[in-house]
Design an enzyme around this catalytic site. Structure first.
Site, PDB file in Angstrom:
ATOM      1  N   ASP A  49       0.873  -1.177   0.000  1.00 48.83           N
ATOM      2  CA  ASP A  49       0.000   0.000   0.000  1.00 48.83           C
ATOM      3  C   ASP A  49       0.909   1.225   0.000  1.00 48.83           C
ATOM      4  O   ASP A  49       1.684   1.431   0.941  1.00 48.83           O
ATOM      5  CB  ASP A  49      -0.908  -0.013   1.233  1.00 48.83           C
ATOM      6  CG  ASP A  49      -1.924   1.122   1.183  1.00 48.83           C
ATOM      7  OD1 ASP A  49      -1.648   2.151   0.519  1.00 48.83           O
ATOM      8  OD2 ASP A  49      -2.998   0.977   1.793  1.00 48.83           O
ATOM      9  N   GLY A  70       0.997   3.717  -9.753  1.00 47.98           N
ATOM     10  CA  GLY A  70      -0.007   3.344  -8.741  1.00 47.98           C
ATOM     11  C   GLY A  70      -0.723   4.550  -8.149  1.00 47.98           C
ATOM     12  O   GLY A  70      -0.127   5.596  -7.935  1.00 47.98           O
ATOM     13  N   GLY A  71      -1.997   4.393  -7.876  1.00 44.10           N
ATOM     14  CA  GLY A  71      -2.778   5.444  -7.236  1.00 44.10           C
ATOM     15  C   GLY A  71      -4.183   5.503  -7.790  1.00 44.10           C
ATOM     16  O   GLY A  71      -4.600   4.647  -8.570  1.00 44.10           O
ATOM     17  N   VAL A  72      -4.920   6.518  -7.349  1.00 48.07           N
ATOM     18  CA  VAL A  72      -6.287   6.747  -7.833  1.00 48.07           C
ATOM     19  C   VAL A  72      -6.176   7.401  -9.204  1.00 48.07           C
ATOM     20  O   VAL A  72      -5.456   8.390  -9.365  1.00 48.07           O
ATOM     21  CB  VAL A  72      -7.044   7.650  -6.840  1.00 48.07           C
ATOM     22  CG1 VAL A  72      -8.369   8.099  -7.419  1.00 48.07           C
ATOM     23  CG2 VAL A  72      -7.242   6.920  -5.507  1.00 48.07           C
ATOM     24  N   TYR A 134      -8.458  15.122  -8.481  1.00 46.30           N
ATOM     25  CA  TYR A 134      -7.508  14.155  -9.066  1.00 46.30           C
ATOM     26  C   TYR A 134      -6.403  14.892  -9.829  1.00 46.30           C
ATOM     27  O   TYR A 134      -5.207  14.619  -9.651  1.00 46.30           O
ATOM     28  CB  TYR A 134      -8.300  13.211  -9.985  1.00 46.30           C
ATOM     29  CG  TYR A 134      -7.478  12.441 -10.977  1.00 46.30           C
ATOM     30  CD1 TYR A 134      -6.534  11.506 -10.551  1.00 46.30           C
ATOM     31  CD2 TYR A 134      -7.651  12.624 -12.357  1.00 46.30           C
ATOM     32  CE1 TYR A 134      -5.784  10.790 -11.480  1.00 46.30           C
ATOM     33  CE2 TYR A 134      -6.912  11.913 -13.276  1.00 46.30           C
ATOM     34  CZ  TYR A 134      -5.979  10.997 -12.837  1.00 46.30           C
ATOM     35  OH  TYR A 134      -5.234  10.289 -13.747  1.00 46.30           O
ATOM     36  N   ARG A 172     -13.377  12.858 -28.267  1.00 48.81           N
ATOM     37  CA  ARG A 172     -12.299  13.594 -27.587  1.00 48.81           C
ATOM     38  C   ARG A 172     -11.006  12.786 -27.599  1.00 48.81           C
ATOM     39  O   ARG A 172      -9.917  13.307 -27.839  1.00 48.81           O
ATOM     40  CB  ARG A 172     -12.726  13.919 -26.147  1.00 48.81           C
ATOM     41  CG  ARG A 172     -11.579  14.453 -25.292  1.00 48.81           C
ATOM     42  CD  ARG A 172     -12.011  14.716 -23.854  1.00 48.81           C
ATOM     43  NE  ARG A 172     -10.859  14.960 -23.015  1.00 48.81           N
ATOM     44  CZ  ARG A 172     -10.149  14.016 -22.408  1.00 48.81           C
ATOM     45  NH1 ARG A 172     -10.470  12.737 -22.557  1.00 48.81           N
ATOM     46  NH2 ARG A 172      -9.116  14.328 -21.658  1.00 48.81           N
TER      47      ARG A 172
HETATM   48  P1  NAI Z   1      -5.799   2.048 -12.946  1.00 48.46           P
HETATM   49  O1  NAI Z   1      -6.767   2.686 -12.020  1.00 48.46           O
HETATM   50  O2  NAI Z   1      -6.262   0.978 -13.854  1.00 48.46           O
HETATM   51  O3  NAI Z   1      -4.549   1.495 -12.114  1.00 48.46           O
HETATM   52  C1  NAI Z   1      -4.077   2.117 -10.930  1.00 48.46           C
HETATM   53  C2  NAI Z   1      -3.566   1.015 -10.023  1.00 48.46           C
HETATM   54  O4  NAI Z   1      -3.086   1.625  -8.809  1.00 48.46           O
HETATM   55  C3  NAI Z   1      -4.648   0.006  -9.608  1.00 48.46           C
HETATM   56  O5  NAI Z   1      -4.259  -1.305  -9.949  1.00 48.46           O
HETATM   57  C4  NAI Z   1      -4.780   0.193  -8.115  1.00 48.46           C
HETATM   58  O6  NAI Z   1      -5.027  -1.018  -7.403  1.00 48.46           O
HETATM   59  C5  NAI Z   1      -3.425   0.786  -7.727  1.00 48.46           C
HETATM   60  N1  NAI Z   1      -3.508   1.542  -6.476  1.00 48.46           N
HETATM   61  C6  NAI Z   1      -4.469   2.429  -6.110  1.00 48.46           C
HETATM   62  N2  NAI Z   1      -4.247   2.852  -4.859  1.00 48.46           N
HETATM   63  C7  NAI Z   1      -3.118   2.247  -4.425  1.00 48.46           C
HETATM   64  C8  NAI Z   1      -2.393   2.272  -3.216  1.00 48.46           C
HETATM   65  N3  NAI Z   1      -2.781   3.033  -2.176  1.00 48.46           N
HETATM   66  N4  NAI Z   1      -1.296   1.498  -3.114  1.00 48.46           N
HETATM   67  C9  NAI Z   1      -0.907   0.724  -4.149  1.00 48.46           C
HETATM   68  N5  NAI Z   1      -1.540   0.648  -5.312  1.00 48.46           N
HETATM   69  C10 NAI Z   1      -2.647   1.394  -5.459  1.00 48.46           C
HETATM   70  O7  NAI Z   1      -5.143   3.249 -13.791  1.00 48.46           O
HETATM   71  P2  NAI Z   1      -4.402   3.181 -15.191  1.00 48.46           P
HETATM   72  O8  NAI Z   1      -5.351   3.566 -16.256  1.00 48.46           O
HETATM   73  O9  NAI Z   1      -3.632   1.936 -15.314  1.00 48.46           O
HETATM   74  O10 NAI Z   1      -3.384   4.413 -15.031  1.00 48.46           O
HETATM   75  C11 NAI Z   1      -2.110   4.240 -14.468  1.00 48.46           C
HETATM   76  C12 NAI Z   1      -1.587   5.606 -14.047  1.00 48.46           C
HETATM   77  O11 NAI Z   1      -1.558   6.468 -15.168  1.00 48.46           O
HETATM   78  C13 NAI Z   1      -2.439   6.273 -12.991  1.00 48.46           C
HETATM   79  O12 NAI Z   1      -1.578   6.954 -12.079  1.00 48.46           O
HETATM   80  C14 NAI Z   1      -3.267   7.268 -13.761  1.00 48.46           C
HETATM   81  O13 NAI Z   1      -3.592   8.409 -12.981  1.00 48.46           O
HETATM   82  C15 NAI Z   1      -2.324   7.637 -14.900  1.00 48.46           C
HETATM   83  N6  NAI Z   1      -3.063   8.022 -16.114  1.00 48.46           N
HETATM   84  C16 NAI Z   1      -3.695   7.068 -16.883  1.00 48.46           C
HETATM   85  C17 NAI Z   1      -4.371   7.455 -18.021  1.00 48.46           C
HETATM   86  C18 NAI Z   1      -5.028   6.462 -18.933  1.00 48.46           C
HETATM   87  O14 NAI Z   1      -5.546   6.892 -19.970  1.00 48.46           O
HETATM   88  N7  NAI Z   1      -5.028   5.171 -18.632  1.00 48.46           N
HETATM   89  C19 NAI Z   1      -4.467   8.887 -18.398  1.00 48.46           C
HETATM   90  C20 NAI Z   1      -3.778   9.764 -17.514  1.00 48.46           C
HETATM   91  C21 NAI Z   1      -3.093   9.343 -16.422  1.00 48.46           C
HETATM   92  C1  15L Z   2      -7.019  10.053 -16.900  1.00 50.64           C
HETATM   93  O1  15L Z   2      -6.245  10.685 -16.180  1.00 50.64           O
HETATM   94  C2  15L Z   2      -7.623   8.790 -16.453  1.00 50.64           C
HETATM   95  O2  15L Z   2      -6.741   8.049 -15.627  1.00 50.64           O
HETATM   96  C3  15L Z   2      -8.114   7.925 -17.596  1.00 50.64           C
HETATM   97  O3  15L Z   2      -8.991   6.932 -17.064  1.00 50.64           O
HETATM   98  C4  15L Z   2      -8.834   8.759 -18.663  1.00 50.64           C
HETATM   99  O4  15L Z   2      -9.989   9.306 -18.134  1.00 50.64           O
HETATM  100  C5  15L Z   2      -7.905   9.861 -19.144  1.00 50.64           C
HETATM  101  O5  15L Z   2      -7.416  10.620 -18.067  1.00 50.64           O
HETATM  102  C6  15L Z   2      -8.572  10.804 -20.153  1.00 50.64           C
HETATM  103  O6  15L Z   2      -8.493  12.012 -19.971  1.00 50.64           O
HETATM  104  O7  15L Z   2      -9.119  10.315 -21.132  1.00 50.64           O
END
Ligand code: NAI
Ligand code: 15L
Length: 264
Positions: A49, A70-72, A134, A172
């Site tokens: 965590d 990792g994170g929200v 966020y 978008r």
């Molecule tokens: P996701 O929500 O699928 O993955 C985030 C992971 O972080 C999850 O597996 C979750 O269990 C873990 N996590 C959350 N709280 C935690 C904690 N306290 N300790 C340890 N692990 C924790 O997000 P995704 O889409 O994989 O994105 C990865 C990163 O990239 C994030 O930081 C997100 O903000 C960033 N991001 C992603 C975008 C996208 O289009 N996928 C766009 C912009 C940013």
């Molecule tokens: C983000 O930051 C989010 O993690 C992802 O789920 C999408 O919403 C992305 O931005 C976006 O702007 O499309």
């Protein structure tokens, strides 16, 4: 023996990078609070965590480089964002300092600048205009990275990821899409380049329309190859009804900018 840490490894992007970076370093250490399945060859799994400093310190044992995903990852309560993103990112940087780790990729987001109009071309020097708590938390992460570079020489790439999914989910995302292949090539460049410094990078593919200019980080030699244009004729994209006067169309952050305040 080189070891790279991937936080958020159970998430959408974590799963993709797990597959694609398997042979990038001798070992990839995967971490999350969610299930990561079985460790494959070259993999180590450490549950952690991020809001717990002692666990993060142990997580970084023997690690050379960090990809911090990792994170929200969407808008949420302040309490959740506080523990995962604000405290979690501080813990990563402070533990990295204590362990002598000198290069980190911080997954930032386009929602740090989501309240700019779409007609405004942004670059690394543009004003932060977060569209959500966020987005605020990711702006804080970028500042954390800045501080640890200026004071302790820990190099960081803050990647303002656009929309990284298998395909754009709406019109978008035609402009903000980052393919998994381009994401992977960016991650590799960030850890391969001789000198990284402190870099703000827009994580976006070579789409027909873009709102972000990466010239200030051209020294990285990253050239995204994919384009969302191949999805332009898909009915869900072609037929989406768009009102130019709606907030979700006006602002770069789309729905995040148009949404109400989460705590209301
Ligand atoms: P996701 O929500 O699928 O993955 C985030 C992971 O972080 C999850 O597996 C979750 O269990 C873990 N996590 C959350 N709280 C935690 C904690 N306290 N300790 C340890 N692990 C924790 O997000 P995704 O889409 O994989 O994105 C990865 C990163 O990239 C994030 O930081 C997100 O903000 C960033 N991001 C992603 C975008 C996208 O289009 N996928 C766009 C912009 C940013
Ligand atoms: C983000 O930051 C989010 O993690 C992802 O789920 C999408 O919403 C992305 O931005 C976006 O702007 O499309």
């Amino acid at each position: 023996m080189s070891k790279i840490l991937l936080t958020g490894a159970a998430g959408g992007l974590g799963k993709e990078l797990r597959k694609r970076l398997n042979n990038f370093r001798d070992t990839i250490r995967l971490s999350d609070i969610s299930d990561l399945g079985q460790a494959q060859a070259n993999e180590e799994i450490v549950y952690c965590d991020l809001s717990d400093f002692d666990s993060v310190l142990a997580l970084l044992d023997g690690v050379d480089e960090i990809i911090h995903l990792g994170g929200v990852s969407i808008e949420d309560t302040f309490a959740n964002i506080l523990s995962a993103n604000l405290i979690g990112t501080y813990n990563i940087y402070e533990a990295a300092r204590q362990k002598g780790i000198t290069r980190i990729l911080f997954a930032s987001t386009n929602h740090t600048i989501g309240f700019h109009d779409r007609e405004t071309l942004l670059d690394a020097s543009s004003e932060l205009r977060p569209d959500s708590i966020y987005g605020v938390s990711k702006g804080y992460g970028e500042l954390m990275a800045r501080y640890y570079y200026d004071k302790f020489n820990i190099e960081s790439a803050c990647v303002r990821i656009g929309s990284s999914f298998e395909k754009p989910l709406d019109r978008r995302m035609m402009d903000t899409w980052l393919s998994f292949e381009d994401l992977t090539s960016l991650v590799k460049r960030i850890f391969e380049v001789d000198r990284l410094g402190y870099a703000i990078i827009y994580g976006v593919s070579n789409n027909r329309c873009v709102w972000w200019d990466n010239k200030k980080v051209s020294y990285l030699g990253w050239h995204p190859k994919d384009s969302s244009e191949i999805f332009a004729d898909e009915p869900y994209i072609r037929d989406e009804v768009v009102d130019p006067n709606e907030a979700r169309t006006q602002y770069q952050g789309g729905r995040f900018a148009a949404a109400g305040h989460f705590e209301d």
